[in-house]
Write a protein that holds these residues in place. Structure first.
Motif, PDB file in Angstrom:
ATOM      1  N   ILE A  15       0.841  -1.207   0.000  1.00  0.00           N
ATOM      2  CA  ILE A  15       0.000   0.000   0.000  1.00  0.00           C
ATOM      3  C   ILE A  15       0.876   1.257   0.000  1.00  0.00           C
ATOM      4  O   ILE A  15       0.625   2.215  -0.738  1.00  0.00           O
ATOM      5  N   SER A  16       1.908   1.250   0.813  1.00  0.00           N
ATOM      6  CA  SER A  16       2.822   2.405   0.843  1.00  0.00           C
ATOM      7  C   SER A  16       3.521   2.575  -0.499  1.00  0.00           C
ATOM      8  O   SER A  16       3.745   3.710  -0.949  1.00  0.00           O
ATOM      9  N   GLY A  17       3.853   1.465  -1.149  1.00  0.00           N
ATOM     10  CA  GLY A  17       4.473   1.555  -2.471  1.00  0.00           C
ATOM     11  C   GLY A  17       3.554   2.155  -3.507  1.00  0.00           C
ATOM     12  O   GLY A  17       3.987   2.917  -4.385  1.00  0.00           O
ATOM     13  N   ILE A  18       2.264   1.850  -3.419  1.00  0.00           N
ATOM     14  CA  ILE A  18       1.293   2.439  -4.350  1.00  0.00           C
ATOM     15  C   ILE A  18       1.178   3.948  -4.117  1.00  0.00           C
ATOM     16  O   ILE A  18       1.061   4.732  -5.068  1.00  0.00           O
ATOM     17  N   VAL A  19       1.224   4.347  -2.852  1.00  0.00           N
ATOM     18  CA  VAL A  19       1.187   5.779  -2.550  1.00  0.00           C
ATOM     19  C   VAL A  19       2.399   6.479  -3.156  1.00  0.00           C
ATOM     20  O   VAL A  19       2.285   7.560  -3.762  1.00  0.00           O
TER      21      VAL A  19
END
Length: 723
Positions: A15-19
Motif C-alpha cells: 500500500i505504501s508503495g502504491i502511494v
C-alpha cells in the motif's frame, strides 16, 4: 488492539508503495507543464487535467503521516519515504548527512552503531532463551552468557567482518584519543548490521537443535532505502555569503557526498548540477560508478602497484569488497558540471579504469614479466553494464580523448545526451559498433561532428536502429552540419526514420526543403513533438502539408526564425532584413498553419445526428521567436502567448489539452485546464522553471527521455535557455 496489526506487513508495504508510485510521472506524458493543485486523481493517461501524477509534496506528506499511525505502518512506509531524495536547501542537506551518515563526527557514528549492536544482541539472546524454555529446555543465565560470548567470538573472528571496537558498548571502551579508526572508514553501517544478524543466526542454529525465530536487526539508518538522489533544486544564492565563505566553507563537499554514498547500497539514480560539481571528486566518482558488477569482477589493483593477494589492510581492496553488495547505478545526470575539480577527477577516473595500461608496468620490467599472467586479468578497461541512461549536456571542458572512452565504457545505454559536448565522429563510429541499443539520443550543438558521421551512424549503426527520440538541434551560432544530400539519405535509409516509431524529432537549422518533406520523408504517425527552427527558406505551407499528410499526431511544433512569412526573421547571410510586417506574419500563421491544422471544420446545421467535429491534426503548441511573439500581443481567440522563465515562448491553444485520456478542444472557460493555461499566459514569464514544451534536455533519472518534464535547474536547461 488495532485491526491494522492483523494485516501482514507485506500488504502494508505494498500500500505504501502504491502511494509512492502515485508521485511518479505518467508513462505517457501529456507534454503539458505539471499543474500543482487539488484536481483529483487522473482517470486515464495521458492526462493534463487532472495531472497524470500526484504532487511530490502531497505524497511525502501522506507517507510521513502513515509513519505516525503505529509501528507496523512506520516499518512499511519509511522505506518509501526515503526512496527518493531531492536536495534543496543547504541546512536540509546538512541534516540529511547527519541522519544517514552520522555527520562529520566519526566518534558519534561509531558510538551509535556500537549501541545498536549491543541492544540487538541483548534482545535476540533473551528471545532465543525464551524460545528454548518453551521448547522444554532449562534456560539460565549461563546459557545467555554463553550465547553472547559465542556471538561476539564469531563477529571478532579472523574474517574481521565487524571492527572489534564496535562489539563493546561505548562506556566500556578505552577513552584514549590514540585509538585509531582509519581502518573502519570504508565500513558501511548497513553491512555491519547485516553481518551481525547473520552471525547470530549461525550461532543459535549451531547451539540449539530446535528451530528458533531470530529477529532481524533493526537499523534506524535510512540510507539503505534511498534509490534516487539529485541536486537539481540545490543552490546557495540569497544566503548572503561572501566569496571567501563560498570557497572555504562549502556545504556540499566531496567528503560529505562520499560518506553519504557509502550508506546507500541501493542507489540507482544520481543527478548533479553546476552548483555542487566541485564536490564530484575522484572518490565520489568511484563510489558512484564502481558499485555492483564492476567491483564483483576480478580484483584489479591500481596501475604501478604489485598484486597483493589476501591483503586485509589494503583500503582499495576493502572498498572493492564493500561495493560488491551494492546495486549498479542505472542513471547518471551530469548536466553543466564544468568545475576544474570535476574535470580533473573524471580525467583520473578514465585514465585509471577505462583505458588499458601500456604493456604492464614499464617502471619495473622484470616484475611485469613475472606477473604477466596476473596482469593480463586487470589490464583490460572496465565496463559498466548496469548504467543505462547518461546525460552529459553542456560539459564542454571534457576533451575528446577523455569523453570517448568514458562513454564507450557503458555498453548497455538506452538514453544518451551529449549535447554541447566535444563528441567526435570517432566516438559515434565506436558507439555504433558497441552493444548499446539507444532509444533516445541528443546531439544538439556538437561542433566537432560532421554530416557524414551523423549520416553513417543513423543509417548503419545497430545502436541507432531503435531510436524513438532524436535531436540534432542547431541554431545560428552552431548550425547543423548536415547537408541536403545527407538528409535525403537519412530520410530514405535510416531505420529510425523508415520505421515510423519516432515520437520526438528536432532538425532545427538543417537545410530541409519542401521536396524532402513531401517526397522523401516517410510518414511519422507516432511523432508528437517536432522541431523545425532556424530554417529561413522553408515555407509555412510546406510545413503544414507535411504535418497534415504524414504527422497528424504532432502536438508541439517549433518555428523559431523559420519561413519567410514570419515577421522579423533574419536571413543567415545578413542581419536585420525584415520579411513582412507583424500583421502579415500573424495572418500567415493563422491562415496557413492554425486554421488548416487546428480548427475543427464547419458542420451543417441540417444534420440530424449530433456530430462533434474534430480538428485534422493534434497541433496545439507552436514555438516562435521573441519578436514574433511580441507582435502577436495577447493572441487571437483561445490562442495565447505563454513565456518561459528565460528566453523561450510558445503560442498555445489554451482551450485544448488531454482530459480523461482524450485530446479535447474548445474547452469551456471554467474548465480547470483552460483556467490554468490562461493563468500561465497572464504570468508573462513569471512562472516556475518547469513550464515549457519541446524540451532541449533529456530526462534520464526516471527514463522519460526528451518527452519528460523537468524542474529546478534541469528545467531551466530544458525550457528556459534559448541555446
Amino acid at each position: 488492539m488495532s485491526a491494522v496489526w492483523q494485516y501482514p506487513p507485506e500488504l502494508l508495504f505494498a500500500i505504501s508503495g502504491i502511494v509512492y508510485a502515485a508521485s511518479l510521472p505518467a508513462a505517457t506524458s501529456s507534454l503539458d507543464p505539471i499543474a500543482l493543485g487539488e484536481y483529483g486523481p487522473p482517470t486515464a493517461l495521458p492526462s493534463s487535467m487532472p495531472p497524470g501524477s500526484w504532487p511530490s509534496p502531497t505524497v511525502r506528506r501522506t507517507l510521513a503521516n502513515l509513519c505516525l499511525v503505529n509501528r507496523a505502518w512506520y516499518d512499511a512506509a519509511k522505506p518509501w519515504l526515503w526512496h527518493k531524495i531531492e536536495v534543496r536547501l543547504p541546512l536540509s542537506w546538512l541534516s540529511l548527512v547527519e541522519e544517514i551518515s552520522g555527520g562529520d563526527d566519526d566518534q558519534n557514528t561509531e558510538d551509535s552503531t556500537a549501541l545498536a549492536i549491543e541492544v540487538y544482541i541483548q534482545a535476540a539472546t533473551k528471545l532465543a532463551l525464551a524460545s528454548t524454555a518453551m521448547a522444554g529446555a532449562s534456560p539460565n543465565e549461563d546459557t545467555l552468557k554463553n550465547w553472547k560470548e559465542s556471538v561476539l567470538e564469531t563477529l571478532g573472528g579472523p574474517d574481521d567482518s565487524v571492527p572489534p571496537e564496535l562489539l563493546s558498548p561505548p562506556a566500556s571502551r578505552d577513552p584514549s584519543p590514540r585509538r585509531l579508526r582509519a581502518e573502519n572508514t570504508s565500513s558501511a553501517r548497513w553491512k555491519i548490521m547485516r553481518s551481525i544478524g547473520e552471525a547470530f543466526q549461525n550461532v543459535v542454529y549451531q547451539n540449539e537443535p530446535v528451530i528458533l525465530y531470530v529477529p532481524k536487526l533493526h537499523d534506524p539508518c535510512p540510507g539503505r532505502f534511498v534509490q534516487y538522489m539529485d541536486f537539481k533544486h540545490f543552490r546557495t544564492i540569497g544566503m548572503r555569503r561572501s566569496v571567501e565563505e563560498n570557497v572555504t566553507s562549502r556545504f556540499v563537499t566531496g567528503e560529505r557526498v562520499q560518506a553519504l554514498l557509502k550508506q546507500m547500497p541501493n542507489l540507482m539514480a544520481f543527478g548533479a548540477t553546476e552548483y555542487m560539481d566541485s564536490a564530484l571528486t575522484l572518490n565520489v566518482l568511484n563510489e558512484l560508478l564502481l558499485r555492483g558488477s564492476p567491483s564483483r569482477a576480478r580484483s584489479r589493483p591500481s596501475r604501478g602497484r604489485e598484486v597483493v593477494v589476501g591483503s586485509v589492510s589494503d583500503p582499495e581492496e576493502e572498498d572493492r569488497e564493500r561495493r560488491q553488495d551494492y546495486k549498479d547505478l542505472e542513471a547518471l545526470d551530469l548536466t553543466g558540471c564544468v568545475s576544474a575539480v570535476f574535470v580533473y577527477a573524471l580525467t583520473q577516473f578514465v585514465n585509471t579504469h577505462t583505458l588499458p595500461s601500456l604493456e604492464g608496468d614499464r617502471r619495473d620490467g622484470e616484475r611485469a614479466q613475472a606477473s604477466q599472467s596476473v596482469a593480463s586479468n586487470w589490464e583490460e578497461p572496465l565496463k559498466f553494464p548496469g548504467l543505462r541512461r547518461l546525460c552529459m549536456r553542456g560539459i564542454k571542458s571534457i576533451q575528446p580523448h577523455i569523453l570517448t572512452p568514458f562513454v564507450l565504457a557503458f555498453p548497455s545505454l538506452t538514453h544518451l545526451d551529449l549535447s554541447a559536448t566535444r563528441v567526435t565522429p570517432e566516438l559515434l563510429a565506436a558507439l555504433g559498433d558497441s552493444s548499446a541499443r539507444l532509444r533516445s539520443l541528443a546531439l544538439a550543438r556538437c561542433v566537432l561532428l560532421t554530416g557524414e558521421s551523423i549520416k553513417n551512424f543513423l543509417i548503419y549503426a545497430l545502436a541507432a536502429a531503435r531510436i524513438e527520440e532524436l535531436t540534432l538541434y542547431g541554431d545560428w551560432t552552431f548550425p547543423s552540419p548536415l547537408s541536403t544530400e545527407d538528409l535525403k539519405e537519412i530520410f530514405s535509409f535510416a531505420p529510425c526514420f523508415t520505421s515510423g516509431e519516432l515520437t520526438y524529432l528536432d532538425l532545427s537549422s538543417a537545410p530541409i526543403t519542401k521536396e524532402l518533406l513531401h517526397d522523401v520523408c516517410r510518414p511519422q504517425p507516432k511523432l508528437r513533438s517536432l522541431g523545425l527552427s532556424y530554417i529561413p527558406d522553408l515555407e509555412l505551407g510546406a510545413i503544414a502539408q507535411f504535418v497534415l499528410r504524414k504527422a497528424v499526431n504532432v502536438e508541439v511544433l517549433t518555428l523559431i526564425s523559420t519561413s519567410p512569412e514570419l515577421d522579423r526573421a533574419r536571413v543567415r547571410a545578413g542581419m536585420g532584413s525584415l520579411r513582412g510586417s507583424a500583421l502579415q506574419a500573424s495572418i500567415a500563421l493563422h491562415s496557413q498553419v492554425i486554421g488548416p491544422l487546428c480548427t475543427p471544420p464547419y458542420m451543417s446545421i441540417l444534420s440530424t445526428t449530433p456530430i462533434v467535429p474534430q480538428a485534422r491534426t493534434r497541433l496545439r503548441v507552436i514555438e516562435l521567436s521573441v519578436p514574433a511573439l511580441t507582435n502577436l500581443a495577447t493572441g487571437a481567440g483561445t490562442w495565447r502567448v505563454i513565456r518561459s522563465k528565460g528566453g523561450r515562448g510558445w503560442y498555445v491553444d489554451t482551450a485544448s489539452g488531454w482530459v480523461g485520456g482524450e485530446l479535447k478542444r474548445e474547452l469551456l472557460r471554467d474548465h480547470p485546464l483552460r483556467k490554468h493555461m490562461e493563468k500561465l499566459a497572464n504570468a508573462n514569464g513569471n512562472v516556475s522553471n518547469g513550464v515549457g514544451w519541446h524540451a532541449r534536455k533529456m530526462e534520464v533519472l526516471h527514463g522519460y527521455g526528451m518527452l519528460g518534464q523537468e524542474d529546478g535547474l534541469y528545467g531551466v536547461v530544458s525550457f528556459a535557455y534559448q541555446g
